[in-house]
Write an enzyme that holds these catalytic residues in place. Structure first.
Site, PDB file in Angstrom:
ATOM      1  N   ARG A  13      46.911  -6.679 -28.574  1.00 19.81           N
ATOM      2  CA  ARG A  13      46.800  -5.205 -28.672  1.00 19.81           C
ATOM      3  C   ARG A  13      45.372  -4.754 -28.400  1.00 19.81           C
ATOM      4  O   ARG A  13      44.480  -5.564 -28.146  1.00 19.81           O
ATOM      5  CB  ARG A  13      47.280  -4.736 -30.044  1.00 19.81           C
ATOM      6  CG  ARG A  13      46.563  -5.384 -31.214  1.00 19.81           C
ATOM      7  CD  ARG A  13      47.284  -5.018 -32.508  1.00 19.81           C
ATOM      8  NE  ARG A  13      46.866  -5.801 -33.645  1.00 19.81           N
ATOM      9  CZ  ARG A  13      45.898  -5.469 -34.495  1.00 19.81           C
ATOM     10  NH1 ARG A  13      45.227  -4.361 -34.311  1.00 19.81           N
ATOM     11  NH2 ARG A  13      45.598  -6.238 -35.519  1.00 19.81           N
ATOM     12  N   TYR A 151      29.741  -8.068 -39.948  1.00 20.60           N
ATOM     13  CA  TYR A 151      30.156  -7.752 -38.571  1.00 20.60           C
ATOM     14  C   TYR A 151      28.939  -7.511 -37.666  1.00 20.60           C
ATOM     15  O   TYR A 151      28.883  -7.995 -36.533  1.00 20.60           O
ATOM     16  CB  TYR A 151      31.049  -6.519 -38.632  1.00 20.60           C
ATOM     17  CG  TYR A 151      31.682  -6.063 -37.335  1.00 20.60           C
ATOM     18  CD1 TYR A 151      32.817  -6.690 -36.827  1.00 20.60           C
ATOM     19  CD2 TYR A 151      31.172  -4.971 -36.629  1.00 20.60           C
ATOM     20  CE1 TYR A 151      33.418  -6.243 -35.658  1.00 20.60           C
ATOM     21  CE2 TYR A 151      31.771  -4.512 -35.468  1.00 20.60           C
ATOM     22  CZ  TYR A 151      32.892  -5.150 -34.981  1.00 20.60           C
ATOM     23  OH  TYR A 151      33.484  -4.701 -33.822  1.00 20.60           O
ATOM     24  N   LYS A 155      28.024  -9.647 -34.392  1.00 24.77           N
ATOM     25  CA  LYS A 155      27.951  -9.008 -33.065  1.00 24.77           C
ATOM     26  C   LYS A 155      26.568  -9.162 -32.440  1.00 24.77           C
ATOM     27  O   LYS A 155      26.435  -9.243 -31.216  1.00 24.77           O
ATOM     28  CB  LYS A 155      28.353  -7.537 -33.172  1.00 24.77           C
ATOM     29  CG  LYS A 155      29.849  -7.326 -33.483  1.00 24.77           C
ATOM     30  CD  LYS A 155      30.741  -8.095 -32.541  1.00 24.77           C
ATOM     31  CE  LYS A 155      32.169  -7.592 -32.515  1.00 24.77           C
ATOM     32  NZ  LYS A 155      33.041  -8.450 -31.670  1.00 24.77           N
TER      33      LYS A 155
HETATM   34  P1  NAP Z   1      42.184  -4.867 -32.757  1.00 26.11           P
HETATM   35  O1  NAP Z   1      43.033  -3.759 -32.254  1.00 26.11           O
HETATM   36  O2  NAP Z   1      42.076  -5.113 -34.222  1.00 26.11           O
HETATM   37  O3  NAP Z   1      42.635  -6.217 -32.017  1.00 26.11           O
HETATM   38  C1  NAP Z   1      42.045  -7.448 -32.312  1.00 26.11           C
HETATM   39  C2  NAP Z   1      43.015  -8.555 -31.971  1.00 26.11           C
HETATM   40  O4  NAP Z   1      42.377  -9.814 -32.287  1.00 26.11           O
HETATM   41  C3  NAP Z   1      44.308  -8.488 -32.801  1.00 26.11           C
HETATM   42  O5  NAP Z   1      45.427  -8.637 -31.977  1.00 26.11           O
HETATM   43  C4  NAP Z   1      44.140  -9.645 -33.771  1.00 26.11           C
HETATM   44  O6  NAP Z   1      45.345 -10.254 -34.170  1.00 26.11           O
HETATM   45  C5  NAP Z   1      43.347 -10.634 -32.928  1.00 26.11           C
HETATM   46  N1  NAP Z   1      42.740 -11.659 -33.745  1.00 26.11           N
HETATM   47  C6  NAP Z   1      42.144 -11.503 -34.953  1.00 26.11           C
HETATM   48  N2  NAP Z   1      41.721 -12.698 -35.416  1.00 26.11           N
HETATM   49  C7  NAP Z   1      42.075 -13.615 -34.499  1.00 26.11           C
HETATM   50  C8  NAP Z   1      41.928 -15.023 -34.429  1.00 26.11           C
HETATM   51  N3  NAP Z   1      41.339 -15.723 -35.398  1.00 26.11           N
HETATM   52  N4  NAP Z   1      42.416 -15.680 -33.352  1.00 26.11           N
HETATM   53  C9  NAP Z   1      43.036 -14.979 -32.363  1.00 26.11           C
HETATM   54  N5  NAP Z   1      43.191 -13.645 -32.368  1.00 26.11           N
HETATM   55  C10 NAP Z   1      42.722 -12.964 -33.429  1.00 26.11           C
HETATM   56  O7  NAP Z   1      40.670  -4.718 -32.273  1.00 26.11           O
HETATM   57  P2  NAP Z   1      40.011  -3.928 -31.023  1.00 26.11           P
HETATM   58  O8  NAP Z   1      39.543  -2.621 -31.520  1.00 26.11           O
HETATM   59  O9  NAP Z   1      40.881  -4.016 -29.830  1.00 26.11           O
HETATM   60  O10 NAP Z   1      38.710  -4.825 -30.814  1.00 26.11           O
HETATM   61  C11 NAP Z   1      38.617  -5.876 -29.874  1.00 26.11           C
HETATM   62  C12 NAP Z   1      37.195  -6.430 -29.878  1.00 26.11           C
HETATM   63  O11 NAP Z   1      36.272  -5.374 -29.587  1.00 26.11           O
HETATM   64  C13 NAP Z   1      36.759  -7.011 -31.222  1.00 26.11           C
HETATM   65  O12 NAP Z   1      35.935  -8.131 -31.020  1.00 26.11           O
HETATM   66  C14 NAP Z   1      35.963  -5.872 -31.830  1.00 26.11           C
HETATM   67  O13 NAP Z   1      35.053  -6.349 -32.804  1.00 26.11           O
HETATM   68  C15 NAP Z   1      35.301  -5.293 -30.610  1.00 26.11           C
HETATM   69  N6  NAP Z   1      34.877  -3.899 -30.781  1.00 26.11           N
HETATM   70  C16 NAP Z   1      35.786  -2.890 -31.027  1.00 26.11           C
HETATM   71  C17 NAP Z   1      35.329  -1.578 -31.176  1.00 26.11           C
HETATM   72  C18 NAP Z   1      36.261  -0.423 -31.443  1.00 26.11           C
HETATM   73  O14 NAP Z   1      35.759   0.703 -31.619  1.00 26.11           O
HETATM   74  N7  NAP Z   1      37.568  -0.613 -31.495  1.00 26.11           N
HETATM   75  C19 NAP Z   1      33.969  -1.303 -31.083  1.00 26.11           C
HETATM   76  C20 NAP Z   1      33.087  -2.332 -30.843  1.00 26.11           C
HETATM   77  C21 NAP Z   1      33.554  -3.629 -30.679  1.00 26.11           C
HETATM   78  P3  NAP Z   1      46.147  -9.734 -35.470  1.00 26.11           P
HETATM   79  O15 NAP Z   1      46.711  -8.434 -35.078  1.00 26.11           O
HETATM   80  O16 NAP Z   1      47.184 -10.778 -35.706  1.00 26.11           O
HETATM   81  O17 NAP Z   1      45.124  -9.636 -36.558  1.00 26.11           O
END
Ligand code: NAP
Length: 250
Positions: A13, A151, A155
């Site tokens: 996702r 976090y 990062k």
């Molecule tokens: P998200 O919607 O929470 O998706 C993260 C995905 O990673 C989920 O499907 C989750 O699976 C999976 N995951 C978690 N732990 C895992 C593991 N140990 N092994 C394999 N998969 C794992 O997050 P997102 O917002 O798309 O973020 C993606 C990346 O961008 C992350 O690294 C986040 O820190 C970074 N980021 C996001 C934002 C933002 O504003 N959204 C900003 C800066 C950086 P489950 O659903 O099963 O937990």
């Protein structure tokens, strides 16, 4: 040219799913890795129904044996992985005085150990191919963010890992870069809104009021940056951190 294989972690996702779809459009066969293999099926179906090639793989990126098995399976069933997007991530936000040992360890394990294990397991295919691309998902939180001691440390650490991978692997035609997203509308930011006791609408509004381009980021904004770094023509761009945040960051 034969089709190249890319791996995107946490691709069930959010940003990972958008990135996997974009890379498939760009011509990669894409391994969609997430904790639960079943949860990857939506991303894989979307890629396949658009005419692309994808494989769902369940693995915890912080577990060495699972990472080895997952990468070997990708190589056997989809092709040697020569591109990797380390996107899997979790939040365990808390103020320092309330942050538990496990809040700290979980975040370090998924983001840092996960990116290390995945990079180590895939680099041999990249070195062999004398071509490779690694992209790590950092964050504007790397610059410091209240409630995110774990976090923001992870990062920032990923930026160090990125630069070191760029130095070590450059001579093999492998680049490593980091994307540092700002506010992107996903389940992760929804969870943050919940933690601070705000509705997602109010939380987004407050975030957008600080963003120069005056909108929230979308997963596709990040997928687009990943697509650039993985491009054949981006081979001279390495060791960089690209803030994708709708405005400048330090
Ligand atoms: P998200 O919607 O929470 O998706 C993260 C995905 O990673 C989920 O499907 C989750 O699976 C999976 N995951 C978690 N732990 C895992 C593991 N140990 N092994 C394999 N998969 C794992 O997050 P997102 O917002 O798309 O973020 C993606 C990346 O961008 C992350 O690294 C986040 O820190 C970074 N980021 C996001 C934002 C933002 O504003 N959204 C900003 C800066 C950086 P489950 O659903 O099963 O937990």
């Amino acid at each position: 040219m034969p089709q190249k294989t890319a791996i995107v972690t946490g691709a069930a996702r959010g940003i990972g799913a958008a990135t996997a779809k974009r890379l498939a459009q760009d011509g990669f066969a894409v391994a969609v890795i997430d904790l639960d293999e079943q949860a990857c099926s939506e991303t894989v179906s979307a890629i396949e129904s658009a005419g692309g090639k994808a494989l769902a793989v369940g693995a915890d990126v912080s577990d060495s044996d699972q990472v080895t098995a997952a990468v070997e399976r990708v190589a056997a069933e989809l092709g040697d992985p020569v591109a990797l997007v380390n996107n899997a991530g979790v939040l365990r936000d808390n103020m320092l005085f309330k942050m538990s040992d496990s809040d700290w360890d979980t975040v370090m394990s998924v983001h840092l150990r996960g990116a290390f294990l995945m990079s180590r397991a895939t680099q041999k295919y990249m070195v062999e191919a004398k071509w490779g691309r690694i992209v790590n998902l950092s964050s504007t939180s790397a610059l410091g963010n209240r409630g995110q001691a774990n976090y923001s440390t992870a990062k920032a650490g990923l930026q160090g890992l990125t630069k070191t991978l760029a130095i070590e692997l450059g001579k093999f035609g492998v680049t490593a870069n980091a994307i540092a997203p700002g506010f992107i509308a996903t389940d992760m930011t929804k969870a943050t809104a919940e933690r601070v006791g705000a509705s997602f609408e109010d939380f987004s509004k407050a975030a957008v009021s600080t963003i120069p381009v005056a909108r929230a980021g979308e997963p596709d904004d990040i997928a687009n940056a990943a697509s650039f770094f993985l491009d054949e023509r981006s081979g001279f761009v390495s060791g960089q951190v690209l803030y994708v945040a709708g405005g400048p960051r330090d």
